[in-house]
Enzyme design. Structure first.
Site, PDB file in Angstrom:
ATOM      1  CB  VAL A  67      -1.956  -7.537   0.667  1.00 42.96           C
ATOM      2  CG1 VAL A  67      -0.838  -6.707   0.052  1.00 42.96           C
ATOM      3  CG2 VAL A  67      -2.988  -6.665   1.380  1.00 42.96           C
TER       4      VAL A  67
ATOM      5  CE1 TYR B 164      -8.201   0.825   9.649  1.00 39.15           C
ATOM      6  CE2 TYR B 164      -8.410   1.741  11.857  1.00 39.15           C
ATOM      7  CZ  TYR B 164      -7.712   1.619  10.669  1.00 39.15           C
ATOM      8  OH  TYR B 164      -6.520   2.287  10.507  1.00 39.15           O
TER       9      TYR B 164
ATOM     10  N   GLY C   5       0.824  -1.211   0.000  1.00 39.75           N
ATOM     11  CA  GLY C   5       0.000   0.000   0.000  1.00 39.75           C
ATOM     12  C   GLY C   5       0.851   1.252   0.000  1.00 39.75           C
TER      13      GLY C   5
HETATM   14  P1  NAP Z   1      -4.668   5.483   2.432  1.00 42.06           P
HETATM   15  O1  NAP Z   1      -4.187   6.860   2.207  1.00 42.06           O
HETATM   16  O2  NAP Z   1      -6.111   5.172   2.275  1.00 42.06           O
HETATM   17  O3  NAP Z   1      -3.792   4.472   1.530  1.00 42.06           O
HETATM   18  C1  NAP Z   1      -4.063   3.097   1.578  1.00 42.06           C
HETATM   19  C2  NAP Z   1      -3.022   2.364   0.773  1.00 42.06           C
HETATM   20  O4  NAP Z   1      -3.278   0.950   0.881  1.00 42.06           O
HETATM   21  C3  NAP Z   1      -3.078   2.690  -0.707  1.00 42.06           C
HETATM   22  O5  NAP Z   1      -1.763   2.626  -1.230  1.00 42.06           O
HETATM   23  C4  NAP Z   1      -3.926   1.545  -1.273  1.00 42.06           C
HETATM   24  O6  NAP Z   1      -3.671   1.276  -2.661  1.00 42.06           O
HETATM   25  C5  NAP Z   1      -3.436   0.397  -0.427  1.00 42.06           C
HETATM   26  N1  NAP Z   1      -4.343  -0.744  -0.353  1.00 42.06           N
HETATM   27  C6  NAP Z   1      -5.623  -0.778   0.092  1.00 42.06           C
HETATM   28  N2  NAP Z   1      -6.124  -2.025   0.006  1.00 42.06           N
HETATM   29  C7  NAP Z   1      -5.134  -2.804  -0.513  1.00 42.06           C
HETATM   30  C8  NAP Z   1      -5.035  -4.168  -0.857  1.00 42.06           C
HETATM   31  N3  NAP Z   1      -6.056  -5.025  -0.667  1.00 42.06           N
HETATM   32  N4  NAP Z   1      -3.860  -4.625  -1.368  1.00 42.06           N
HETATM   33  C9  NAP Z   1      -2.815  -3.789  -1.568  1.00 42.06           C
HETATM   34  N5  NAP Z   1      -2.856  -2.475  -1.265  1.00 42.06           N
HETATM   35  C10 NAP Z   1      -4.001  -1.983  -0.748  1.00 42.06           C
HETATM   36  O7  NAP Z   1      -4.323   5.010   3.923  1.00 42.06           O
HETATM   37  P2  NAP Z   1      -3.258   5.557   4.990  1.00 42.06           P
HETATM   38  O8  NAP Z   1      -3.943   6.527   5.858  1.00 42.06           O
HETATM   39  O9  NAP Z   1      -1.985   5.906   4.324  1.00 42.06           O
HETATM   40  O10 NAP Z   1      -3.085   4.228   5.870  1.00 42.06           O
HETATM   41  C11 NAP Z   1      -1.986   3.346   5.733  1.00 42.06           C
HETATM   42  C12 NAP Z   1      -2.048   2.364   6.894  1.00 42.06           C
HETATM   43  O11 NAP Z   1      -2.003   3.072   8.144  1.00 42.06           O
HETATM   44  C13 NAP Z   1      -3.346   1.537   6.923  1.00 42.06           C
HETATM   45  O12 NAP Z   1      -3.078   0.235   7.349  1.00 42.06           O
HETATM   46  C14 NAP Z   1      -4.167   2.270   7.973  1.00 42.06           C
HETATM   47  O13 NAP Z   1      -5.117   1.430   8.565  1.00 42.06           O
HETATM   48  C15 NAP Z   1      -3.094   2.697   8.945  1.00 42.06           C
HETATM   49  N6  NAP Z   1      -3.472   3.801   9.804  1.00 42.06           N
HETATM   50  C16 NAP Z   1      -3.812   5.014   9.279  1.00 42.06           C
HETATM   51  C17 NAP Z   1      -4.160   6.041  10.141  1.00 42.06           C
HETATM   52  C18 NAP Z   1      -4.539   7.407   9.646  1.00 42.06           C
HETATM   53  O14 NAP Z   1      -4.964   8.238  10.473  1.00 42.06           O
HETATM   54  N7  NAP Z   1      -4.396   7.713   8.352  1.00 42.06           N
HETATM   55  C19 NAP Z   1      -4.182   5.832  11.538  1.00 42.06           C
HETATM   56  C20 NAP Z   1      -3.824   4.592  12.021  1.00 42.06           C
HETATM   57  C21 NAP Z   1      -3.465   3.580  11.165  1.00 42.06           C
HETATM   58  P3  NAP Z   1      -4.485   2.077  -3.850  1.00 42.06           P
HETATM   59  O15 NAP Z   1      -3.868   3.460  -3.908  1.00 42.06           O
HETATM   60  O16 NAP Z   1      -4.208   1.265  -5.070  1.00 42.06           O
HETATM   61  O17 NAP Z   1      -5.921   2.099  -3.421  1.00 42.06           O
END
Ligand code: NAP
Length: 247
Positions: free
Chosen positions: A60, A157, A8
């Site tokens: 994934v 989640y 991701g």
């Molecule tokens: P984001 O901006 O929504 O980006 C999500 C990423 O994951 C994108 O690159 C997406 O690819 C990829 N992805 C989604 N489903 C996938 C799959 N089945 N197989 C492969 N790739 C996949 O999210 P983010 O905020 O950067 O979050 C990244 C991680 O941090 C996540 O695990 C999230 O739960 C965790 N997190 C985030 C926060 C927050 O506040 N943002 C807080 C705590 C934890 P595409 O671009 O192709 O869709």
């Protein structure tokens, strides 16, 4: 080598981690599921930072796709020294309104996805000799503050992120001493995932954070770089949340 897979990494936190690793001298496999153009832009940014990059579209949650992701990375770089299981999805729905399949979809991506890629990568990580003197092979799982607090509007989640902490400790025990396994539990970070808040909601959420602001993806990348290099740390979770969880 040294080389890393960041799942991701087309956007958000994963992109920031891949770019940080590139600046630190790691080649990177950029993984996406839908946004190939965004992933290609990250590849170009890694190359601008002086490292090699490859791009692999792979869901994934599909074990075969996870295997292909790892095999294509090893083919490109001759090995694999670090894995960051960052790919994740979220959905804001109360339990009573969850549709059949919603719970499994979130669990399959967030927990099964990390398991699938780790399982596929394990032999390669065990074989990895990271020429960097600072580092030994590692897996880092991106969990969430919600693993501890729960969340009424996203129970699947929160459950998936709590599941990742159990996976982290189990794999840390299983894969020692060759491979270290840790987690990061971010608080609220400014990415697409959190862009849906109304100004009122955002104000309320900021008020709960002692540092008074949301985090930046680069601040999670700092934590990922620390865990990559922390050669005596395994089975731990690094909380990065502006003080929101302190007791
Ligand atoms: P984001 O901006 O929504 O980006 C999500 C990423 O994951 C994108 O690159 C997406 O690819 C990829 N992805 C989604 N489903 C996938 C799959 N089945 N197989 C492969 N790739 C996949 O999210 P983010 O905020 O950067 O979050 C990244 C991680 O941090 C996540 O695990 C999230 O739960 C965790 N997190 C985030 C926060 C927050 O506040 N943002 C807080 C705590 C934890 P595409 O671009 O192709 O869709």
């Amino acid at each position: 080598m040294p080389a890393a897979i960041v799942t991701g990494s087309s956007r958000g936190i994963g992109r920031a981690i891949a770019l940080r690793f590139a600046r630190d001298g790691y080649d990177a496999c950029i993984n996406y599921v839908h946004n190939r153009d965004a992933a290609e832009e990250v590849v170009a940014e890694v190359r601008e930072a002086g490292q090699e990059a490859t791009v692999v579209g792979a869901d994934v949650s599909d074990p075969e796709a996870a295997e292909e992701l790892v095999e294509r990375t090893v083919e490109a770089f001759g090995g694999l020294s670090h894995l960051v299981n960052n790919a994740g999805i979220d959905q804001h729905v109360y339990t009573e309104s969850l549709e059949p399949g919603d719970f499994d979809r979130v669990m399959n991506t967030n927990v099964n996805g990390a398991f699938n890629v780790t399982k596929a990568a394990l032999l390669h990580l065990r074989d990895a000799e990271d020429p960097s003197t600072r580092s030994t092979p590692s897996v880092t799982n991106v969990s969430s503050i919600l693993a501890y607090t729960g969340a009424p509007i996203e129970c699947h989640y929160a459950a998936s992120k709590a599941g990742l902490l159990g996976l982290t400790k189990s794999h840390a025990r299983d894969f020692a001493p060759e491979v270290r396994v840790n987690a990061i539990a971010p608080g609220h970070i400014e990415t697409d995932m959190t862009a849906d808040r109304t100004p009122e909601e955002a104000k309320e959420e900021r008020a709960a954070i002692p540092l008074g602001r949301f985090g930046r993806p680069a601040e999670i990348a700092d934590a990922a770089a620390y865990l990559r290099d922390a050669t005596f740390v395994t089975g731990e979770t690094l909380n990065v949340n502006g003080g929101e969880l302190m007791r």
